[in-house]
Enzyme design. Structure first.
Site, PDB file in Angstrom:
ATOM      1  CD  GLU A  17      -0.840  -5.688   5.825  1.00  0.00           C
ATOM      2  OE1 GLU A  17      -0.608  -6.230   4.726  1.00  0.00           O
ATOM      3  OE2 GLU A  17      -1.141  -4.490   5.951  1.00  0.00           O
ATOM      4  CG  HIS A  31      -3.485  -3.632   3.325  1.00  0.00           C
ATOM      5  ND1 HIS A  31      -2.447  -3.022   3.972  1.00  0.00           N
ATOM      6  CD2 HIS A  31      -4.184  -2.650   2.713  1.00  0.00           C
ATOM      7  CE1 HIS A  31      -2.499  -1.708   3.770  1.00  0.00           C
ATOM      8  NE2 HIS A  31      -3.542  -1.463   3.008  1.00  0.00           N
ATOM      9  CB  CYS A  58      -0.976  -0.066   1.166  1.00  0.00           C
ATOM     10  SG  CYS A  58      -2.373   1.059   0.990  1.00  0.00           S
TER      11      CYS A  58
END
Lengths: 81, 217
Positions: free
Chosen positions: B196, B194, B86
């Site tokens: 994660e 994302h 990002c």
């Protein structure tokens, strides 16, 4: 010395903010607006011995930070005082 | 296994990345403050999402001048694995490790959504544990994720197999549905989604785990 650096999106790069502003102007009744492109102006006060050295410095500043050469063009204006 | 996570003023996904590293790799990440001058010889570097320097000027444009970034550039140029997520992707394009630029979303809206992605190849450590057949569901959360590169640049990305992730339904106006790219050498990856955030079933999915799993030697 006072200078202005004008940063604009390159021709051919879509400017959705400009398009939205253009549409808003039409909505407000400004029927003559064909298109709008949005950019940035940096007003810079700098010490330089003459106009040429100021422009050289501003050129470097623009290339290194003020503009992103992938998507933006810039224009430098210098005025004495 | 040492994973360095760079923390800028305004980073807000650093701890999420840290949790993913703990969860997937079973190691404690090292958080490196942007003013540090020592990367401490990591095996990989993660530049997390967020709003470094308040997105002033252009997203990611000021972060490239943080002292630690010289170390990150050196590390990447020597072949070290660098992942930018990002805002991390934006920083990687601004500092020149990846080509192109990330512009305002075509819709002008901040988009917070889970999107469907297809992995395009498995040529880097971050993608070798992925599955090119599968549709991955990974969240995006960005205002400036509209990837732009000129025609010549796009052709190079395509010819060198540098496009790593593509959106199935383009959310932001990105050229060629690009959600993530890598450098020519394949050691630097930037992606807007994302991973994660989807490394644990408790958080609603595990489709992002492969990005971290590849870091195990």
């Amino acid at each position: 010395m006072k200078a202005q650096v004008i940063v604009k999106l390159k021709q051919g790069v879509l400017d959705p903010q400009g398009v939205a502003i253009g549409k808003s102007l039409s909505t407000l009744g400004f029927q003559g607006v064909n298109s709008v492109r949005q950019g940035k102006i940096f007003e810079i006060d700098l010490n330089a011995s003459d106009e040429k050295s100021a422009k050289d410095e501003l050129q470097k500043m623009s290339e290194k930070l003020l503009a992103n050469p992938v998507i933006e063009d810039f224009e430098i204006k210098v005025s004495a005082s | 296994m040492k994973i360095a996570i760079i923390v800028f003023p305004g980073s807000n996904c650093d701890r999420d990345c840290g949790r993913a590293v703990q969860n997937v790799l079973g190691v404690e990440p090292q958080y490196i403050w942007h003013k540090d001058h020592d990367l401490q010889s990591p095996d990989a570097v993660i530049i997390p999402g967020g709003f470094s320097y308040g997105d002033y000027l252009r997203c990611g444009s000021i972060a490239q001048f943080s002292p630690i970034m010289n170390q990150v550039l050196d590390f990447a140029k020597k072949g070290g694995s660098v992942l930018g997520i990002c805002n991390g992707f934006q920083i990687l394009t601004e500092c020149g490790l990846l080509p192109g630029a990330l512009m305002r979303n075509k819709s002008l809206h901040f988009i917070c959504d889970t999107v469907e992605l297809k992995l395009q190849n498995q040529k880097s450590v971050f993608t070798k544990k992925g599955d090119v057949q599968k549709t991955h569901r990974i969240p995006i959360a960005h205002m400036d994720g509209n990837y732009f590169i000129d025609e010549n640049g796009l052709k190079k990305l395509q010819d060198n197999d540098q496009i790593v992730l593509r959106y199935q339904h383009n959310p932001n106006g990105s050229v060629d549905n690009i959600a993530g790219i890598q450098n020519k050498e394949g050691n630097v990856l930037g992606m807007m989604p994302h991973p994660e955030r989807v490394c644990d079933d408790l958080l609603g999915g595990t489709d992002g785990r492969f990005v971290f799993e590849g870091l195990v030697a």
